[in-house]
Design an enzyme around this catalytic site. Structure first.
Site, PDB file in Angstrom:
ATOM      1  N   TYR A 196       8.476 -37.564  90.959  1.00 53.18           N
ATOM      2  CA  TYR A 196       8.731 -36.512  89.969  1.00 53.18           C
ATOM      3  C   TYR A 196      10.223 -36.327  89.739  1.00 53.18           C
ATOM      4  O   TYR A 196      11.011 -36.311  90.692  1.00 53.18           O
ATOM      5  CB  TYR A 196       8.149 -35.183  90.448  1.00 53.18           C
ATOM      6  CG  TYR A 196       6.650 -35.104  90.353  1.00 53.18           C
ATOM      7  CD1 TYR A 196       5.993 -35.232  89.133  1.00 53.18           C
ATOM      8  CD2 TYR A 196       5.888 -34.893  91.488  1.00 53.18           C
ATOM      9  CE1 TYR A 196       4.622 -35.147  89.049  1.00 53.18           C
ATOM     10  CE2 TYR A 196       4.511 -34.803  91.425  1.00 53.18           C
ATOM     11  CZ  TYR A 196       3.878 -34.936  90.189  1.00 53.18           C
ATOM     12  OH  TYR A 196       2.527 -34.846  90.116  1.00 53.18           O
ATOM     13  N   LYS A 200       2.098 -16.367 119.592  1.00 50.78           N
ATOM     14  CA  LYS A 200       1.741 -15.805 118.274  1.00 50.78           C
ATOM     15  C   LYS A 200       1.686 -16.924 117.223  1.00 50.78           C
ATOM     16  O   LYS A 200       2.090 -18.064 117.497  1.00 50.78           O
ATOM     17  CB  LYS A 200       2.748 -14.731 117.886  1.00 50.78           C
ATOM     18  CG  LYS A 200       4.169 -15.228 117.671  1.00 50.78           C
ATOM     19  CD  LYS A 200       5.162 -14.079 117.560  1.00 50.78           C
ATOM     20  CE  LYS A 200       6.570 -14.595 117.363  1.00 50.78           C
ATOM     21  NZ  LYS A 200       7.590 -13.537 117.503  1.00 50.78           N
TER      22      LYS A 200
HETATM   23  C1  LIG Z   1       8.568 -13.965 118.397  1.00 52.42           C
HETATM   24  C2  LIG Z   1       9.082 -13.076 119.453  1.00 52.42           C
HETATM   25  C3  LIG Z   1       9.492 -13.620 120.672  1.00 52.42           C
HETATM   26  C4  LIG Z   1       9.646 -15.109 120.899  1.00 52.42           C
HETATM   27  O1  LIG Z   1      10.775 -15.519 120.168  1.00 52.42           O
HETATM   28  P1  LIG Z   1      11.327 -17.016 120.244  1.00 52.42           P
HETATM   29  O2  LIG Z   1      12.601 -16.958 119.485  1.00 52.42           O
HETATM   30  O3  LIG Z   1      10.303 -17.856 119.566  1.00 52.42           O
HETATM   31  O4  LIG Z   1      11.487 -17.361 121.654  1.00 52.42           O
HETATM   32  C5  LIG Z   1       9.813 -12.730 121.696  1.00 52.42           C
HETATM   33  N1  LIG Z   1       9.772 -11.396 121.493  1.00 52.42           N
HETATM   34  C6  LIG Z   1       9.424 -10.836 120.309  1.00 52.42           C
HETATM   35  C7  LIG Z   1       9.427  -9.364 120.155  1.00 52.42           C
HETATM   36  C8  LIG Z   1       9.086 -11.668 119.240  1.00 52.42           C
HETATM   37  O5  LIG Z   1       8.758 -11.130 118.061  1.00 52.42           O
END
Ligand SMILES: *Cc1c(COP(=O)(O)O)cnc(C)c1O
Length: 372
Positions: free
Chosen positions: A267, A57
């Site tokens: 800054y 994702k």
């Molecule tokens: C993002 C997500 C994962 C992966 O999580 P990580 O901590 O990056 O390994 C797995 N299952 C769900 C439902 C998620 O939202």
């Protein structure tokens, strides 16, 4: 005063300027797909009794979902997770038919795309169960305490009747406190998950993301879902396993300057030189996703040493202390994330999680910088 005599002694005709154009002075992202595969194999060894999915994702945590998915599919990965239908469709286009691609956010007004791309939606509510209307196999997300997405245990009887004969490809849940492997809530969620899963005796089960998989085999079930682990962080609050660095971010020096004691930098003039210094102004800033919280805390790596950030990170620029560093010259690239500037280290200095460092920094440089 004697003038420099070494200039203009050469009487040969001036050669024309080199036609070679100067390279653009942009930040650069290098993604190491072999390292992503190496990390995926780490989880295969960790959970020999389970299948190991790949969560891609947020455009593969900023590194590029398609490249990561291709490399992992070639290495044998058969199950992928995206957040959105659009991401799922991209992964399907890249991988072709065969691998299973789950969409974590589930169906909304995009059912046609889900069906056309042969994606498997995760049903997170009674409304989504009805919307999906047993078209094809789906995953069922049970909320065991995260209170984010998923069907609560009390809604399960309702869900069971709404599902009717829907083929359940996976029953899953997600841990709220996996990053703290000793947290009591992990065992609470584990127990709730086991209880709920009794209703689905034939469905494959999945509870653990990266951190959950590291808690232990009790959490592995049939499928683990590592995301951040593939990209190089164990996702734990402490004692992370050593995983391979997958993203290297480098940025070029624009100028090198000499400073006297008493001079201030950037800054807010928040850093004052107490001695003679040499500084380098580098083309990287928060507009590139280099978090401003790294002001006065982060570092770049050049000539085999950490070069501290002086003062504030600005929009497109950072000032580094390069005193005594012969390599510091305009055009030289400085590493800000990678094997020498580890993800977990940079995240800790930025007072954030490795997830945010990757999606903001790698994600932004991927879009606006140079991909190498
Ligand atoms: C993002 C997500 C994962 C992966 O999580 P990580 O901590 O990056 O390994 C797995 N299952 C769900 C439902 C998620 O939202």
């Amino acid at each position: 005063m004697k003038r420099c005599t070494s200039i203009s002694k050469d009487n040969s005709p001036a050669s024309p300027p080199s036609p070679k154009a100067e390279p653009p002075r942009l930040a650069r992202l290098k993604v190491d797909h072999a390292a992503i595969v190496e990390n995926w194999n780490f989880f295969r060894k960790l959970a020999p009794g389970a299948a190991v999915a790949a969560v891609v994702k947020a455009d593969g945590y900023g590194l590029g979902a398609v490249g990561a998915a291709r490399a992992l599919a070639q290495a044998g990965a058969r199950v992928f997770f995206t957040a959105t239908t659009q991401e799922g469709a991209n992964v399907r286009r890249a991988l072709g038919e065969g691998p299973q691609v789950f969409v974590l956010n589930g169906p909304s007004n995009d059912i046609d795309t889900i069906v056309a791309s042969k994606l498997t939606p995760v049903l997170n509510s009674l409304a989504q169960i009805k919307l999906w209307d047993h078209r094809a196999p789906a995953a069922l997300h049970i909320d065991t305490g995260m209170n984010r997405l998923g069907i609560g245990p009390e809604e399960l009887p309702h869900a069971m009747s709404a599902l009717k004969d829907t083929s359940i490809a996976l029953v899953m849940s997600h841990l709220a406190c996996g990053s703290d492997t000793k947290h009591a809530f992990n065992t609470t969620q584990l127990r709730r998950f086991i209880d709920a899963s009794m209703l689905f005796p034939r469905a494959p089960l999945s509870l653990a993301a990266t951190a959950g998989a590291l808690i232990g085999a009790d959490y592995h079930f049939d499928l683990i879902r590592p995301g951040i682990g593939l990209y190089g962080s164990g996702g734990l609050d402490a004692d992370n396993p050593k995983l391979a660095a997958t993203a290297t971010i480098e940025a070029p020096i624009l100028q090198v300057r000499d400073a006297e004691p008493g001079e201030t930098f950037g800054y807010g003039a928040t850093f004052t030189a107490t001695q003679k210094m040499r500084t380098a102004t580098v083309a990287l800033g928060y507009a590139d996703g280099y978090l401003r919280s790294l002001s006065g805390r982060g570092y770049g790596v050049l000539g085999g040493a950490k070069r501290p950030i002086l003062g504030r990170v600005s929009m497109d620029l950072i000032i580094l202390d390069v005193t005594g560093c012969a390599e510091a010259q305009p055009g030289t690239m400085v590493e800000f994330l990678g094997p020498n500037a580890p993800l977990d280290d940079i995240a800790a200095l930025a007072n954030t999680a490795p997830y945010e460092v990757l999606t903001t920094l790698a994600g932004t440089v991927r879009k606006s910088g140079v991909r190498a």
